[in-house]
Write a protein that holds these residues in place. Structure first.
Motif, PDB file in Angstrom:
ATOM      1  N   LEU A 151       0.818  -1.202   0.000  1.00  0.00           N
ATOM      2  CA  LEU A 151       0.000   0.000   0.000  1.00  0.00           C
ATOM      3  C   LEU A 151       0.862   1.266   0.000  1.00  0.00           C
ATOM      4  CD1 LEU A 151      -2.768   1.346   0.131  1.00  0.00           C
ATOM      5  CD2 LEU A 151      -2.724   1.033   2.608  1.00  0.00           C
ATOM      6  N   LYS A 152       1.906   1.288   0.799  1.00  0.00           N
ATOM      7  CA  LYS A 152       2.769   2.477   0.839  1.00  0.00           C
ATOM      8  C   LYS A 152       3.391   2.742  -0.529  1.00  0.00           C
ATOM      9  CE  LYS A 152       6.493   4.692   3.312  1.00  0.00           C
ATOM     10  NZ  LYS A 152       7.480   4.601   4.385  1.00  0.00           N
ATOM     11  N   GLU A 153       3.829   1.691  -1.215  1.00  0.00           N
ATOM     12  CA  GLU A 153       4.403   1.867  -2.553  1.00  0.00           C
ATOM     13  C   GLU A 153       3.347   2.380  -3.537  1.00  0.00           C
ATOM     14  OE1 GLU A 153       7.833  -1.605  -2.530  1.00  0.00           O
ATOM     15  OE2 GLU A 153       5.750  -2.161  -2.971  1.00  0.00           O
ATOM     16  N   GLN A 154       2.137   1.836  -3.438  1.00  0.00           N
ATOM     17  CA  GLN A 154       1.073   2.288  -4.337  1.00  0.00           C
ATOM     18  C   GLN A 154       0.779   3.768  -4.134  1.00  0.00           C
ATOM     19  OE1 GLN A 154      -2.487  -0.233  -4.282  1.00  0.00           O
ATOM     20  NE2 GLN A 154      -1.186  -1.896  -3.548  1.00  0.00           N
ATOM     21  N   ILE A 155       0.676   4.186  -2.885  1.00  0.00           N
ATOM     22  CA  ILE A 155       0.388   5.593  -2.597  1.00  0.00           C
ATOM     23  C   ILE A 155       1.566   6.473  -3.019  1.00  0.00           C
ATOM     24  CG2 ILE A 155      -0.039   7.261  -0.735  1.00  0.00           C
ATOM     25  CD1 ILE A 155      -1.732   5.019   0.604  1.00  0.00           C
ATOM     26  N   SER A 156       2.798   5.995  -2.803  1.00  0.00           N
ATOM     27  CA  SER A 156       3.990   6.756  -3.203  1.00  0.00           C
ATOM     28  C   SER A 156       4.037   6.966  -4.708  1.00  0.00           C
ATOM     29  CB  SER A 156       5.267   6.031  -2.780  1.00  0.00           C
ATOM     30  OG  SER A 156       5.385   5.992  -1.400  1.00  0.00           O
ATOM     31  N   GLU A 213       1.065  13.158   0.886  1.00  0.00           N
ATOM     32  CA  GLU A 213       2.171  13.376   1.820  1.00  0.00           C
ATOM     33  C   GLU A 213       1.767  12.985   3.240  1.00  0.00           C
ATOM     34  OE1 GLU A 213       3.866  17.348   3.932  1.00  0.00           O
ATOM     35  OE2 GLU A 213       3.735  17.441   1.736  1.00  0.00           O
ATOM     36  N   VAL A 214       0.580  13.401   3.663  1.00  0.00           N
ATOM     37  CA  VAL A 214       0.107  13.087   5.013  1.00  0.00           C
ATOM     38  C   VAL A 214      -0.118  11.587   5.169  1.00  0.00           C
ATOM     39  CG1 VAL A 214      -1.793  13.421   6.649  1.00  0.00           C
ATOM     40  CG2 VAL A 214      -0.855  15.385   5.407  1.00  0.00           C
ATOM     41  N   MET A 215      -0.726  10.949   4.183  1.00  0.00           N
ATOM     42  CA  MET A 215      -0.944   9.498   4.260  1.00  0.00           C
ATOM     43  C   MET A 215       0.376   8.758   4.411  1.00  0.00           C
ATOM     44  SD  MET A 215      -3.846   8.593   1.457  1.00  0.00           S
ATOM     45  CE  MET A 215      -5.522   9.198   1.588  1.00  0.00           C
ATOM     46  N   LEU A 216       1.374   9.147   3.644  1.00  0.00           N
ATOM     47  CA  LEU A 216       2.677   8.485   3.725  1.00  0.00           C
ATOM     48  C   LEU A 216       3.315   8.708   5.094  1.00  0.00           C
ATOM     49  CD1 LEU A 216       3.975   9.237   0.126  1.00  0.00           C
ATOM     50  CD2 LEU A 216       3.280   7.001   1.050  1.00  0.00           C
ATOM     51  N   ARG A 217       3.160   9.905   5.634  1.00  0.00           N
ATOM     52  CA  ARG A 217       3.696  10.187   6.976  1.00  0.00           C
ATOM     53  C   ARG A 217       2.977   9.340   8.024  1.00  0.00           C
ATOM     54  NH1 ARG A 217       3.839  15.453   6.771  1.00  0.00           N
ATOM     55  NH2 ARG A 217       1.797  15.848   7.675  1.00  0.00           N
ATOM     56  N   TYR A 218       1.653   9.229   7.909  1.00  0.00           N
ATOM     57  CA  TYR A 218       0.894   8.400   8.860  1.00  0.00           C
ATOM     58  C   TYR A 218       1.301   6.928   8.755  1.00  0.00           C
ATOM     59  CZ  TYR A 218      -2.425  12.162  10.021  1.00  0.00           C
ATOM     60  OH  TYR A 218      -3.012  13.313  10.462  1.00  0.00           O
ATOM     61  N   LEU A 219       1.558   6.461   7.539  1.00  0.00           N
ATOM     62  CA  LEU A 219       1.999   5.071   7.371  1.00  0.00           C
ATOM     63  C   LEU A 219       3.339   4.835   8.071  1.00  0.00           C
ATOM     64  CD1 LEU A 219       0.886   4.428   3.704  1.00  0.00           C
ATOM     65  CD2 LEU A 219       0.255   3.008   5.669  1.00  0.00           C
ATOM     66  N   ASP A 220       4.179   5.870   8.128  1.00  0.00           N
ATOM     67  CA  ASP A 220       5.458   5.757   8.837  1.00  0.00           C
ATOM     68  C   ASP A 220       5.292   5.901  10.348  1.00  0.00           C
ATOM     69  OD1 ASP A 220       6.979   5.363   6.562  1.00  0.00           O
ATOM     70  OD2 ASP A 220       7.425   7.499   6.300  1.00  0.00           O
ATOM     71  N   THR A 221       4.178   6.508  10.781  1.00  0.00           N
ATOM     72  CA  THR A 221       3.966   6.816  12.194  1.00  0.00           C
ATOM     73  C   THR A 221       3.158   5.755  12.930  1.00  0.00           C
ATOM     74  OG1 THR A 221       4.024   9.174  11.647  1.00  0.00           O
ATOM     75  CG2 THR A 221       3.081   8.577  13.785  1.00  0.00           C
ATOM     76  N   PHE A 222       2.104   5.262  12.300  1.00  0.00           N
ATOM     77  CA  PHE A 222       1.177   4.329  12.941  1.00  0.00           C
ATOM     78  C   PHE A 222       1.309   2.937  12.342  1.00  0.00           C
ATOM     79  CE2 PHE A 222      -0.943   8.501  13.104  1.00  0.00           C
ATOM     80  CZ  PHE A 222      -1.163   8.623  14.470  1.00  0.00           C
ATOM     81  N   SER A 251      -7.833   8.024  -7.071  1.00  0.00           N
ATOM     82  CA  SER A 251      -7.885   9.272  -6.312  1.00  0.00           C
ATOM     83  C   SER A 251      -7.533   9.016  -4.852  1.00  0.00           C
ATOM     84  CB  SER A 251      -9.304   9.854  -6.422  1.00  0.00           C
ATOM     85  OG  SER A 251      -9.429  11.056  -5.741  1.00  0.00           O
ATOM     86  N   LEU A 252      -7.034  10.054  -4.187  1.00  0.00           N
ATOM     87  CA  LEU A 252      -6.746  10.003  -2.749  1.00  0.00           C
ATOM     88  C   LEU A 252      -7.481  11.136  -2.049  1.00  0.00           C
ATOM     89  CD1 LEU A 252      -2.854   9.511  -2.711  1.00  0.00           C
ATOM     90  CD2 LEU A 252      -4.592   7.764  -2.300  1.00  0.00           C
ATOM     91  N   GLU A 253      -8.009  10.846  -0.878  1.00  0.00           N
ATOM     92  CA  GLU A 253      -8.698  11.852  -0.078  1.00  0.00           C
ATOM     93  C   GLU A 253      -8.479  11.562   1.406  1.00  0.00           C
ATOM     94  OE1 GLU A 253     -10.568  11.020  -3.833  1.00  0.00           O
ATOM     95  OE2 GLU A 253     -10.714   9.700  -2.077  1.00  0.00           O
ATOM     96  N   ILE A 254      -8.343  12.611   2.182  1.00  0.00           N
ATOM     97  CA  ILE A 254      -8.426  12.475   3.635  1.00  0.00           C
ATOM     98  C   ILE A 254      -9.734  13.145   4.027  1.00  0.00           C
ATOM     99  CG2 ILE A 254      -7.453  13.075   5.874  1.00  0.00           C
ATOM    100  CD1 ILE A 254      -4.685  12.921   4.612  1.00  0.00           C
ATOM    101  N   LEU A 255     -10.623  12.356   4.600  1.00  0.00           N
ATOM    102  CA  LEU A 255     -11.982  12.812   4.893  1.00  0.00           C
ATOM    103  C   LEU A 255     -12.225  12.862   6.392  1.00  0.00           C
ATOM    104  CD1 LEU A 255     -13.654  10.484   2.244  1.00  0.00           C
ATOM    105  CD2 LEU A 255     -13.098  12.912   1.976  1.00  0.00           C
ATOM    106  N   GLY A 256     -12.686  13.996   6.861  1.00  0.00           N
ATOM    107  CA  GLY A 256     -13.050  14.130   8.265  1.00  0.00           C
ATOM    108  C   GLY A 256     -14.413  13.511   8.517  1.00  0.00           C
ATOM    109  N   VAL A 257     -14.490  12.650   9.510  1.00  0.00           N
ATOM    110  CA  VAL A 257     -15.751  11.990   9.855  1.00  0.00           C
ATOM    111  C   VAL A 257     -16.221  12.534  11.196  1.00  0.00           C
ATOM    112  CG1 VAL A 257     -16.881   9.779  10.308  1.00  0.00           C
ATOM    113  CG2 VAL A 257     -15.011   9.915   8.627  1.00  0.00           C
ATOM    114  N   PRO A 258     -17.370  13.203  11.209  1.00  0.00           N
ATOM    115  CA  PRO A 258     -17.868  13.747  12.482  1.00  0.00           C
ATOM    116  C   PRO A 258     -18.319  12.644  13.436  1.00  0.00           C
ATOM    117  CG  PRO A 258     -19.457  14.143  10.716  1.00  0.00           C
ATOM    118  CD  PRO A 258     -18.261  13.500  10.084  1.00  0.00           C
ATOM    119  N   ALA A 259     -18.356  12.962  14.703  1.00  0.00           N
ATOM    120  CA  ALA A 259     -18.851  12.015  15.706  1.00  0.00           C
ATOM    121  C   ALA A 259     -20.273  11.603  15.334  1.00  0.00           C
ATOM    122  CB  ALA A 259     -18.827  12.662  17.084  1.00  0.00           C
ATOM    123  N   HIS A 260     -20.567  10.321  15.543  1.00  0.00           N
ATOM    124  CA  HIS A 260     -21.907   9.805  15.236  1.00  0.00           C
ATOM    125  C   HIS A 260     -22.139   8.517  16.014  1.00  0.00           C
ATOM    126  CE1 HIS A 260     -19.246   7.794  12.313  1.00  0.00           C
ATOM    127  NE2 HIS A 260     -20.117   6.796  12.323  1.00  0.00           N
TER     128      HIS A 260
END
Length: 186
Positions: free
Chosen positions: A3-8, A22-31, A108-117
């Motif tokens: 997955l990291k290679e695909q996103i890269s 960029e953020v997704m790749l950083r998160y993959l390195d962090t979590f 496509s790539l997206e970072i989507l905010g999900v509200p509390a529910h």
């Protein structure tokens, strides 16, 4: 390819996608648990932008939680093959089986905010969906079905109609981007 290679290797459509990549790749390195909902801060989801053969229509479902017309998709739930997730969700949420990826590459790539529910009686905290979208082709003559625990309607819409039918402003922007990319392919 993982997955990291695909996103890269994905070529962003515009500056916003480049930032989200960029953020997704950083998160993959962090979590180490981004493929499961155990990470309550952010986790991977996969969506399908389902088009007919001539690319003039998309499938939209009326989402029960968000009370809006939306694309099809779901959580990775441990599956690193996000194309597989998009195809599985397409079948589960629409009943369509005559489906195939237009390409195995990320659309496509997206970072989507999900509200509390609340889901299934359980509170869900605000979090992020690290979303990977795939372009999927389906037969618009095949019968669709709903998935009652997630949606209450499924139907084909013209590209512009799909954007207009959505009541979530941030998702209208995403759907317009997907349509704009689609129009460039014609």
């Amino acid at each position: 390819m993982n997955l990291k290679e695909q996103i890269s290797q994905y070529k962003p459509y515009h500056a916003q996608e480049a930032k989200e990549q960029e953020v997704m790749l950083r998160y993959l390195d962090t979590f180490d648990n981004l493929l499961t909902r155990e990470n309550e801060f952010a986790h991977f989801t996969s969506s399908a932008w389902i088009v007919n053969q001539d690319r003039s229509k998309v499938v939209m479902a009326y989402h029960n939680i968000y009370q809006s017309w939306s694309w099809i998709g779901g959580h990775a739930d441990g599956d690193a093959d996000l194309l597989h997730v998009a195809l599985k969700e397409t079948e589960e949420e629409t009943g369509l089986t005559a489906i195939a990826p237009v390409s195995n590459d990320i659309y496509s790539l997206e970072i989507l905010g999900v509200p509390a529910h609340v889901k299934n009686g359980e509170p869900i905290a605000t979090h992020l969906h690290l979303n990977v979208t795939y372009l999927i082709e389906a037969d618009e003559n095949e019968k669709t079905t709903i998935k009652p625990d997630e949606n209450s309607a499924v139907r084909w819409m013209d590209l512009d109609e799909a954007v207009k039918a959505c009541t979530e402003p941030e998702m209208k922007v995403v759907y317009q981007k997907l349509n704009d990319k689609l129009k460039m392919m014609k």
